[in-house]
Design a protein around this motif. Structure first.
Motif, PDB file in Angstrom:
ATOM      1  N   VAL A   1       0.874  -1.260   0.026  1.00  0.00           N
ATOM      2  CA  VAL A   1       0.050  -0.117   0.044  1.00  0.00           C
ATOM      3  C   VAL A   1       0.819   1.257   0.096  1.00  0.00           C
ATOM      4  O   VAL A   1       1.740   1.503   0.976  1.00  0.00           O
ATOM      5  N   LEU A   2       0.882   2.109  -1.009  1.00  0.00           N
ATOM      6  CA  LEU A   2       1.532   3.393  -1.033  1.00  0.00           C
ATOM      7  C   LEU A   2       0.682   4.597  -0.984  1.00  0.00           C
ATOM      8  O   LEU A   2      -0.315   4.677  -1.455  1.00  0.00           O
ATOM      9  N   LEU A   3       1.147   5.155   0.142  1.00  0.00           N
ATOM     10  CA  LEU A   3       0.396   6.369   0.465  1.00  0.00           C
ATOM     11  C   LEU A   3       0.605   7.548  -0.420  1.00  0.00           C
ATOM     12  O   LEU A   3       1.476   8.521  -0.052  1.00  0.00           O
ATOM     13  N   THR A   4       0.371   7.518  -1.793  1.00  0.00           N
ATOM     14  CA  THR A   4       0.496   8.385  -2.693  1.00  0.00           C
ATOM     15  C   THR A   4       0.244   9.855  -2.389  1.00  0.00           C
ATOM     16  O   THR A   4      -0.871   9.896  -2.026  1.00  0.00           O
ATOM     17  N   GLY A   5       1.163  10.889  -2.442  1.00  0.00           N
ATOM     18  CA  GLY A   5       0.793  12.248  -2.242  1.00  0.00           C
ATOM     19  C   GLY A   5       0.505  12.227  -0.555  1.00  0.00           C
ATOM     20  O   GLY A   5      -0.177  13.042  -0.165  1.00  0.00           O
TER      21      GLY A   5
ATOM     22  N   GLU B   1       6.299  19.131  -1.105  1.00  0.00           N
ATOM     23  CA  GLU B   1       5.357  18.014  -1.670  1.00  0.00           C
ATOM     24  C   GLU B   1       6.469  16.747  -1.839  1.00  0.00           C
ATOM     25  O   GLU B   1       7.559  16.875  -2.791  1.00  0.00           O
ATOM     26  N   ILE B   2       6.474  15.768  -1.273  1.00  0.00           N
ATOM     27  CA  ILE B   2       7.102  14.709  -1.469  1.00  0.00           C
ATOM     28  C   ILE B   2       5.789  13.434  -1.456  1.00  0.00           C
ATOM     29  O   ILE B   2       4.754  13.595  -1.306  1.00  0.00           O
ATOM     30  N   GLY B   3       6.634  12.077  -1.728  1.00  0.00           N
ATOM     31  CA  GLY B   3       5.904  10.941  -1.690  1.00  0.00           C
ATOM     32  C   GLY B   3       5.757  10.435  -0.700  1.00  0.00           C
ATOM     33  O   GLY B   3       5.926  10.930   0.551  1.00  0.00           O
ATOM     34  N   SER B   4       5.687   9.112  -0.587  1.00  0.00           N
ATOM     35  CA  SER B   4       5.604   8.189   0.629  1.00  0.00           C
ATOM     36  C   SER B   4       6.953   7.495   0.981  1.00  0.00           C
ATOM     37  O   SER B   4       7.553   7.040   0.003  1.00  0.00           O
ATOM     38  N   PRO B   5       7.249   7.414   1.983  1.00  0.00           N
ATOM     39  CA  PRO B   5       8.703   6.948   2.550  1.00  0.00           C
ATOM     40  C   PRO B   5       8.662   5.415   2.154  1.00  0.00           C
ATOM     41  O   PRO B   5       7.715   4.683   2.374  1.00  0.00           O
ATOM     42  N   ILE B   6       9.598   5.056   1.625  1.00  0.00           N
ATOM     43  CA  ILE B   6       9.890   3.693   1.288  1.00  0.00           C
ATOM     44  C   ILE B   6      11.156   3.146   1.599  1.00  0.00           C
ATOM     45  O   ILE B   6      11.673   1.777   1.666  1.00  0.00           O
TER      46      ILE B   6
ATOM     47  N   CYS C   1      11.815   8.748  -0.567  1.00  0.00           N
ATOM     48  CA  CYS C   1      10.155   8.705  -0.519  1.00  0.00           C
ATOM     49  C   CYS C   1      10.139   8.584  -2.136  1.00  0.00           C
ATOM     50  O   CYS C   1      10.722   9.074  -2.884  1.00  0.00           O
ATOM     51  N   TYR C   2       8.650   8.025  -2.404  1.00  0.00           N
ATOM     52  CA  TYR C   2       8.391   7.694  -3.684  1.00  0.00           C
ATOM     53  C   TYR C   2       7.010   8.102  -3.934  1.00  0.00           C
ATOM     54  O   TYR C   2       6.153   7.867  -3.282  1.00  0.00           O
ATOM     55  N   MET C   3       6.726   8.733  -5.097  1.00  0.00           N
ATOM     56  CA  MET C   3       5.470   9.150  -5.452  1.00  0.00           C
ATOM     57  C   MET C   3       4.795   8.814  -6.762  1.00  0.00           C
ATOM     58  O   MET C   3       3.571   9.201  -6.952  1.00  0.00           O
ATOM     59  N   GLY C   4       5.431   7.711  -7.362  1.00  0.00           N
ATOM     60  CA  GLY C   4       4.975   7.105  -8.458  1.00  0.00           C
ATOM     61  C   GLY C   4       5.444   7.626  -9.538  1.00  0.00           C
ATOM     62  O   GLY C   4       5.695   6.834 -10.734  1.00  0.00           O
ATOM     63  N   TYR C   5       5.732   8.891  -9.678  1.00  0.00           N
ATOM     64  CA  TYR C   5       6.632   9.665 -10.731  1.00  0.00           C
ATOM     65  C   TYR C   5       7.846  10.192 -10.574  1.00  0.00           C
ATOM     66  O   TYR C   5       8.175  10.997 -11.211  1.00  0.00           O
ATOM     67  N   GLY C   6       8.100   9.969  -9.144  1.00  0.00           N
ATOM     68  CA  GLY C   6       9.113  10.778  -8.980  1.00  0.00           C
ATOM     69  C   GLY C   6       9.855  10.153  -7.522  1.00  0.00           C
ATOM     70  O   GLY C   6       9.374   9.632  -6.807  1.00  0.00           O
ATOM     71  N   ILE C   7      11.163  10.401  -7.258  1.00  0.00           N
ATOM     72  CA  ILE C   7      12.216   9.862  -6.042  1.00  0.00           C
ATOM     73  C   ILE C   7      12.450  11.139  -5.425  1.00  0.00           C
ATOM     74  O   ILE C   7      13.054  12.082  -6.036  1.00  0.00           O
ATOM     75  N   ASP C   8      12.154  11.351  -4.151  1.00  0.00           N
ATOM     76  CA  ASP C   8      12.844  12.245  -3.341  1.00  0.00           C
ATOM     77  C   ASP C   8      13.787  11.539  -2.305  1.00  0.00           C
ATOM     78  O   ASP C   8      13.515  10.829  -1.517  1.00  0.00           O
ATOM     79  N   THR C   9      15.030  12.121  -2.224  1.00  0.00           N
ATOM     80  CA  THR C   9      16.224  11.555  -1.460  1.00  0.00           C
ATOM     81  C   THR C   9      16.596  12.721  -0.499  1.00  0.00           C
ATOM     82  O   THR C   9      17.193  13.826  -1.044  1.00  0.00           O
ATOM     83  N   PHE C  10      16.395  12.454   0.763  1.00  0.00           N
ATOM     84  CA  PHE C  10      16.865  13.308   1.733  1.00  0.00           C
ATOM     85  C   PHE C  10      18.292  12.611   2.468  1.00  0.00           C
ATOM     86  O   PHE C  10      18.317  11.717   3.005  1.00  0.00           O
TER      87      PHE C  10
ATOM     88  N   ARG D   1       6.918  -0.657 -12.494  1.00  0.00           N
ATOM     89  CA  ARG D   1       6.055  -1.673 -12.234  1.00  0.00           C
ATOM     90  C   ARG D   1       5.856  -1.894 -10.739  1.00  0.00           C
ATOM     91  O   ARG D   1       4.605  -2.509 -10.409  1.00  0.00           O
ATOM     92  N   GLU D   2       6.701  -1.827  -9.822  1.00  0.00           N
ATOM     93  CA  GLU D   2       6.541  -1.889  -8.620  1.00  0.00           C
ATOM     94  C   GLU D   2       7.123  -0.951  -7.779  1.00  0.00           C
ATOM     95  O   GLU D   2       8.003   0.012  -8.448  1.00  0.00           O
ATOM     96  N   ILE D   3       6.847  -0.908  -6.479  1.00  0.00           N
ATOM     97  CA  ILE D   3       7.449   0.166  -5.772  1.00  0.00           C
ATOM     98  C   ILE D   3       9.211  -0.170  -5.572  1.00  0.00           C
ATOM     99  O   ILE D   3       9.229  -1.111  -5.311  1.00  0.00           O
ATOM    100  N   PRO D   4       9.788   0.797  -5.755  1.00  0.00           N
ATOM    101  CA  PRO D   4      11.233   0.719  -6.028  1.00  0.00           C
ATOM    102  C   PRO D   4      11.750   0.223  -4.699  1.00  0.00           C
ATOM    103  O   PRO D   4      11.292   0.454  -3.344  1.00  0.00           O
ATOM    104  N   VAL D   5      12.755  -0.496  -4.446  1.00  0.00           N
ATOM    105  CA  VAL D   5      13.540  -0.870  -3.321  1.00  0.00           C
ATOM    106  C   VAL D   5      14.922  -0.321  -3.173  1.00  0.00           C
ATOM    107  O   VAL D   5      15.643   0.194  -4.427  1.00  0.00           O
TER     108      VAL D   5
END
Length: 422
Positions: free
Chosen positions: A12-16, A319-324, A333-342, A360-364
């Motif tokens: 389950v990805l908490l998109t946005g 604006e960032i995505g969900s932590p992965i 964090c991953y948003m489906g169309y982008g990666i945020d790295t702190f 096709r899958e949530i990145p690892v």
């Protein structure tokens, strides 16, 4: 960070989730260019001044924002790859209940199939093909730990989405090539199915629907004893199986927290309600959560993410995505169309668009490197934007493994192979 070995990891990805906006040891090709745009030039401190004795506090507006353009590199990727041929594994055959004569017409009625005989094609009912027909085992999920690979194997393609009538849990030793069946499950009723799985600490979790009841059961693989740790009434079983005004259940492991999570989605008259429960080992039961993989709360103008070992405060306009992924160096964090790295050491916030990749899958993540399944397997260095091809085009599934790597399983028929990427 302690990790869970799980199927459907972070399913389950908490998109946005939120609404708003040094050297790498010589691994950058000389001819590679990245485009960095600095958006935040405020004074940077290595760690926020608000540091408690037990937990560090980070604030998103203390990080320098850098947009990194992704560029393909055709050099060798900065990782090691081990491969194991799995195409000759024999999981045997079984007859699932949906293939049995008394139920085949119910499941496969009105489905036709082309049969080629004596040089001509004829239309036949699919029930003629499946009635009492045994099915070969097919790998549907996998995980790995300590040189061993664990498989969930289904027998037969169920006509219902995510409904398994016949399956087994196997362990395969990569060193000895020994395959052994640890547990098997078989339905004796058309309203009794398994819908999802998770594996952690030598325990197999599976979610079962039986009539009007939903349950989560655990098999202790050391003793083979089984127990029920969650139960819920779901109403009409046929409605559940048809996903109409019903309940959908999914159990999975979170790599961000030491948890196995259960998601229950209820569809009623066009409305959707989602509940997420977390397994509590002390009470041996699932308890309700705030509905998120990484718990957070609004604190003034910041969202506070409670990560392992620290709190990360994200300003409302960021604006960032969900932590992965999270460790003492990176929050990704991953948003489906982008990666945020702190980068927690350099106080840098790198953002990369993934619009050019069919994810096709949530990145690892492995050691700060992001592995992406996009019809081929790619590796992204988020702070440089460099993308490498690790595996060429194919059908893949991937999951993290606890010794700091990624297990990638090629599911292409006749080419089944396991890759360990570190």
């Amino acid at each position: 960070m302690k990790r869970i070995i799980s199927f459907f990891a972070a399913a389950v990805l908490l998109t946005g989730l939120f609404s708003c906006s040094e050297d790498k040891n010589n691994i950058i090709p000389e001819n590679t260019v990245t485009e960095n745009v600095t958006e935040n030039t405020s004074e940077i401190s290595s760690v926020s001044e608000n540091v408690s004795e037990s937990r560090k506090e980070y604030y998103s507006d203390n990080f320098r924002d850098i947009t990194v353009r992704t560029i393909m590199s055709y050099d060798e990727p900065p990782c090691s790859i081990e491969s194991y041929d799995l195409k000759n594994l024999d999981f045997g055959e079984r007859i699932p209940i949906c293939n049995r004569a008394e139920y085949a017409d119910f499941f496969f009625r009105n489905q036709e199939h082309l049969r080629f005989e004596n040089g001509i094609y004829t239309q036949v009912q699919r029930t003629d093909l499946v009635t009492d027909q045994p099915e070969e085992g097919r790998i549907i999920e996998f995980s790995g730990i300590d040189g061993k690979v664990y498989f969930i194997v289904e027998y037969g393609s169920s006509p219902r989405i995510r409904s398994f009538f016949e399956w087994s849990f196997f362990r395969y030793d990569l060193n000895s090539s020994k395959l052994e069946e640890l547990y098997s499950w078989s339905s004796d009723d058309i309203n009794k199915v398994t819908c999802s799985f998770a594996f952690r600490d030598n325990e197999l979790f599976y979610c079962e629907i039986n009539g009007e009841d939903l349950s989560v059961n655990i098999v202790d693989l050391s003793t083979m004893k089984e127990r029920t740790v969650f139960e819920k009434g779901i109403g009409n079983a046929e409605a559940f199986l048809q996903s109409i005004n019903s309940v959908y259940a999914n159990i999975f492991g979170s790599d961000l927290k030491d948890e196995v999570l259960l998601e229950i989605i209820e569809y009623t008259s066009g409305e959707v309600a989602i509940d997420i429960y977390a397994y509590d080992g002390q009470s041996d039961s699932f308890k309700g959560t705030d509905g998120s993989i990484a718990s957070y709360e609004l604190n003034g103008e910041y969202y506070k993410l409670h990560m392992e070992g620290y709190d990360f405060n994200i300003k409302e306009d960021c604006e960032i995505g969900s932590p992965i992924y999270s460790d003492d160096r990176y929050l990704i964090c991953y948003m489906g169309y982008g990666i945020d790295t702190f980068d927690l050491e350099k106080n840098m916030h790198y953002t990369s668009s993934l619009d050019d990749y069919n994810i096709r899958e949530i990145p690892v993540v492995v050691d700060g490197k992001i592995i992406m399944n996009c019809n081929s397997v790619k590796l992204l260095l988020p702070d440089y934007g460099i993308v490498y091809t690790v595996l060429e085009k194919g059908e893949y599934r991937q999951t993290v493994i606890p010794d700091g790597g990624v297990a990638v399983f090629e599911t292409t028929k006749g080419k089944e192979k396991l890759y360990i990427i570190k």
